[in-house]
Design a protein around this motif. Structure first.
Motif, PDB file in Angstrom:
ATOM      1  N   ARG A   1       0.842  -1.303   0.146  1.00  0.00           N
ATOM      2  CA  ARG A   1       0.166  -0.080  -0.161  1.00  0.00           C
ATOM      3  C   ARG A   1       1.420   1.204   0.051  1.00  0.00           C
ATOM      4  NH1 ARG A   1      -3.421  -0.263   5.121  1.00  0.00           N
ATOM      5  NH2 ARG A   1      -3.679   1.444   4.584  1.00  0.00           N
ATOM      6  N   PHE A   2       2.114   0.822   0.324  1.00  0.00           N
ATOM      7  CA  PHE A   2       2.989   2.259   0.656  1.00  0.00           C
ATOM      8  C   PHE A   2       4.345   2.295   0.104  1.00  0.00           C
ATOM      9  CE2 PHE A   2       0.540   1.549   4.445  1.00  0.00           C
ATOM     10  CZ  PHE A   2       0.899   2.777   5.418  1.00  0.00           C
TER      11      PHE A   2
ATOM     12  N   ILE B   1       4.184  13.934  -3.812  1.00  0.00           N
ATOM     13  CA  ILE B   1       3.260  13.344  -2.521  1.00  0.00           C
ATOM     14  C   ILE B   1       1.941  13.104  -3.489  1.00  0.00           C
ATOM     15  CG2 ILE B   1       1.797  13.654  -0.737  1.00  0.00           C
ATOM     16  CD1 ILE B   1       4.334  14.553   1.220  1.00  0.00           C
ATOM     17  N   GLY B   2       1.781  14.047  -3.794  1.00  0.00           N
ATOM     18  CA  GLY B   2       0.311  13.874  -4.835  1.00  0.00           C
ATOM     19  C   GLY B   2       0.211  13.374  -5.323  1.00  0.00           C
ATOM     20  N   ILE B   3       1.911  12.559  -6.596  1.00  0.00           N
ATOM     21  CA  ILE B   3       1.935  12.069  -7.482  1.00  0.00           C
ATOM     22  C   ILE B   3       1.763  10.784  -7.254  1.00  0.00           C
ATOM     23  CG2 ILE B   3       3.546  10.460  -8.936  1.00  0.00           C
ATOM     24  CD1 ILE B   3       5.023  13.613  -9.353  1.00  0.00           C
ATOM     25  N   VAL B   4       2.376   9.755  -6.002  1.00  0.00           N
ATOM     26  CA  VAL B   4       1.787   9.009  -5.015  1.00  0.00           C
ATOM     27  C   VAL B   4       0.306   8.230  -4.811  1.00  0.00           C
ATOM     28  CG1 VAL B   4       2.796   7.191  -3.212  1.00  0.00           C
ATOM     29  CG2 VAL B   4       4.401   8.773  -4.276  1.00  0.00           C
ATOM     30  N   HIS B   5      -0.274   9.767  -4.217  1.00  0.00           N
ATOM     31  CA  HIS B   5      -1.983   9.401  -3.540  1.00  0.00           C
ATOM     32  C   HIS B   5      -2.583   9.620  -5.153  1.00  0.00           C
ATOM     33  CE1 HIS B   5      -1.653  11.913  -0.127  1.00  0.00           C
ATOM     34  NE2 HIS B   5      -1.113  10.273   0.514  1.00  0.00           N
TER      35      HIS B   5
ATOM     36  N   LYS C   1      -1.699   5.053  -4.337  1.00  0.00           N
ATOM     37  CA  LYS C   1      -0.178   4.329  -3.136  1.00  0.00           C
ATOM     38  C   LYS C   1      -0.831   5.850  -1.756  1.00  0.00           C
ATOM     39  CE  LYS C   1       1.403   0.418  -5.317  1.00  0.00           C
ATOM     40  NZ  LYS C   1       1.007  -0.903  -4.533  1.00  0.00           N
ATOM     41  N   GLN C   2      -0.758   5.072  -0.469  1.00  0.00           N
ATOM     42  CA  GLN C   2       0.296   6.273   0.219  1.00  0.00           C
ATOM     43  C   GLN C   2       1.521   6.168   0.452  1.00  0.00           C
ATOM     44  OE1 GLN C   2      -3.811   6.818   0.471  1.00  0.00           O
ATOM     45  NE2 GLN C   2      -2.767   7.452   2.077  1.00  0.00           N
ATOM     46  N   VAL C   3       2.051   7.531   1.197  1.00  0.00           N
ATOM     47  CA  VAL C   3       2.843   7.580   0.979  1.00  0.00           C
ATOM     48  C   VAL C   3       3.237   7.818   2.936  1.00  0.00           C
ATOM     49  CG1 VAL C   3       4.733   9.581   1.227  1.00  0.00           C
ATOM     50  CG2 VAL C   3       2.867   9.874  -0.690  1.00  0.00           C
TER      51      VAL C   3
ATOM     52  N   GLY D   1      -4.074   8.618   6.341  1.00  0.00           N
ATOM     53  CA  GLY D   1      -3.113   7.457   5.679  1.00  0.00           C
ATOM     54  C   GLY D   1      -1.842   7.222   5.684  1.00  0.00           C
ATOM     55  N   ASP D   2      -1.403   8.351   5.685  1.00  0.00           N
ATOM     56  CA  ASP D   2      -0.113   8.493   5.284  1.00  0.00           C
ATOM     57  C   ASP D   2       0.960   7.848   6.669  1.00  0.00           C
ATOM     58  OD1 ASP D   2      -0.268   9.306   2.615  1.00  0.00           O
ATOM     59  OD2 ASP D   2      -0.399  11.413   3.219  1.00  0.00           O
TER      60      ASP D   2
END
Length: 530
Positions: A288-289, A313-317, A321-323, A337-338
């Motif tokens: 998930r991360f 972080i925005g790209i990962v979301h 996925k979570q960061v 969620g991070d």
């Protein structure tokens, strides 16, 4: 004494047990045969026992249960999992009688953890004690951050590290894949990341990298043992290898011995690379991360560090996925969620830590340069005092990974045997961290320690960390991992309240297992009582 690490939630010896012999079988429904394979391979390698797998009752019988009052009554597991399994998926029961072994669980992962306990019970030989065990982890996330940048380790060695994590019921392998010294994962469309960036390591050590096939194989090998691989792309600092690969994306310099790298945040091609790397990480990693680093922004303004990470972080979301990031990432857009990974627990002693930089120990640098380096480090780390509070206010979880207890590149304080003195003196970042004894490294409670520095923090789990500046090969790696990794694993799994006096004989019992596997470990006379 049951030679078990981590200690189970509840265990009782019940009398005569069972002797396991070659030719006996593990009974499990055919759809779950894959759960048994790592166990069968492990007991063959560790103990020479050749077991079969059958569909139906056997000497060792595995059973999935849907309604079990004893398992349901076990303490709830706290924190966040790196995968999609339920919080109670690792709960299991294990019973050994004269009739054989029975392991029951709600999920296959629970059966695997029960088999892991059974493997440890074989440390003293095939004669198993009669026992009744009910067990559940205290924390959902129990991991190791493994630096494969400063020293590159082959897939074979990484698999052996996964085996070690599995032995002590750790369930996350956090791979630190990028840093100033190298880039370690092949990325489609960006050949110079490995063509140039992977060629070096720390000092004059050889470089190397994982191909996509290598990485897929490691993820699959870990998954067979219910371990989740979490890859790290360290941003925006520690980017020297990236910039060396593509100089148009930033600039680097050495400031008083501190490697500084600044990426060009205005270059749209850089963001294409970052998006491609994170997209490939997401595609290759079923967890998930994704880890975005975010630590030690040497030479970067607070605004640049925050804005750069916020965009990443925005790209990962956007990838679903979570960061997770080192605690400094809390200054950017970490939220619900991070996870912020807590590591800086030394801000109260910064001046004394970095004053040593001007002691003249490095003749290649002037005293003035060393003093400037110390000043910059003090200023940088002083900002960390607000990180955890900011993470808490924004709803992010905290992964417990402080230097004082979870950094395994801290040098040992215990006095070594003469034949281990060379490794003992050479290994560990003596100039950065104080020494710590094996006993003191075990003597902590994650939940209590976290609340003392960040009241109201939600603990996501516990993660050990091994940085490899002083590590040159697998023997060095094992020497720093063992025996302290086992203690961290226990603190992450077992209920609070265990003492060193009760833990120590169980730790000593592990030495026969480590000997059989050919491990190198730190074995001071004080540990064995010799």
């Amino acid at each position: 004494m049951l030679p078990l690490i981590p200690a189970p939630t509840a265990a009782a010896e019940t009398g005569p047990g069972f002797t396991l012999e070659t030719g006996m079988a593990v009974g499990v429904e055919s759809a779950l045969a894959g759960v048994v394979r790592p166990f069968v391979e492990a007991v063959a390698g560790d103990h020479g026992l050749q077991l079969e797998v059958v569909d139906g009752p056997a000497a060792i019988t595995l059973e999935l249960v849907t309604d079990d009052e004893e398992l349901a009554a076990l303490p709830a597991t706290e924190g966040v999992r790196a995968d999609d399994h339920a919080a109670d998926s690792e709960h299991y029961g294990l019973t050994i009688t004269t009739e054989g072994v029975r392991i029951r669980a709600k999920q296959p992962i629970g059966l695997h953890r029960g088999l892991t306990t059974l493997r440890q019970l074989l440390i003293n030989g095939p004669g198993l004690p009669g026992v009744r065990i009910l067990d559940a982890p205290r924390y959902a996330w129990r991991g190791l951050n493994f630096d494969v940048v400063r020293t590159f380790f082959s897939p074979e060695i990484v698999r052996r590290v996964i085996d070690l994590l599995d032995t002590y019921k750790l369930n996350v392998l956090h791979l630190h894949l990028t840093d100033d010294q190298g880039w370690r994962l092949e990325i489609d469309g960006w050949p110079e990341l490995t063509g140039i960036g992977a060629q070096g390591a720390y000092g004059d050590r050889p470089g190397g990298h994982f191909t996509i096939e290598d990485y897929n194989d490691l993820v699959a090998y870990a998954a067979e043992r219910f371990i989740t691989v979490v890859p790290e792309f360290d941003l925006p600092g520690h980017s020297t290898a990236l910039i060396n690969s593509y100089p148009e994306f930033g600039k680097t310099e050495d400031a008083g011995g501190i490697p500084m790298s600044k990426l060009d945040a205005d270059n749209p091609r850089l963001w294409e690379l970052i998006t491609d790397v994170l997209g490939q990480y997401a595609a290759l990693s079923p967890g998930r991360f994704l880890h975005l680093g975010g630590d030690e922004g040497f030479g970067l303004t607070d605004e640049f560090h925050r804005d750069f990470l916020d965009r990443a972080i925005g790209i990962v979301h956007s990838l679903g996925k979570q960061v997770i990031g080192w605690q400094e990432a809390a200054r950017a857009g970490l939220g619900e969620g991070d996870i912020a990974q807590y590591w800086i627990d030394f801000t109260d002693r910064l001046d004394q830590m970095f004053a040593a930089l001007s002691d003249g120990s490095d003749p290649a640098r002037s005293d003035l340069a060393l003093e400037e380096r110390g000043r910059q480090l003090v200023e940088l780390f002083r900002k960390a005092d607000d990180d955890l509070g900011l993470a808490v206010r924004n709803g992010a979880g905290i992964l417990f990974s402080p230097v004082s207890y979870c950094y395994l590149d801290r040098p040992y304080a215990d006095e070594p045997d003469e034949d281990q003195r060379e490794q003992w003196q050479r290994l560990g970042l003596r100039q950065a961290y104080g020494q710590i004894s094996i006993e003191d490294a075990y003597d902590f409670d994650p939940g209590q320690a976290l609340q003392e520095v960040a009241e109201g923090a939600v603990i996501s789990g516990v993660e050990a960390t091994i940085w490899c500046e002083t590590i040159t090969d697998e023997s060095d790696l094992q020497f720093l991992l063992l025996p302290r990794l086992a203690g961290i694993a226990e603190r992450a799994w077992s209920p609070a309240g265990r003492t060193w006096d009760e833990y120590r004989p169980r730790l000593v019992a592990q030495r026969s297992l480590w000997t059989g596997r050919g491990y190198t470990w730190f074995d001071p006379p004080a540990l064995a009582g010799s």
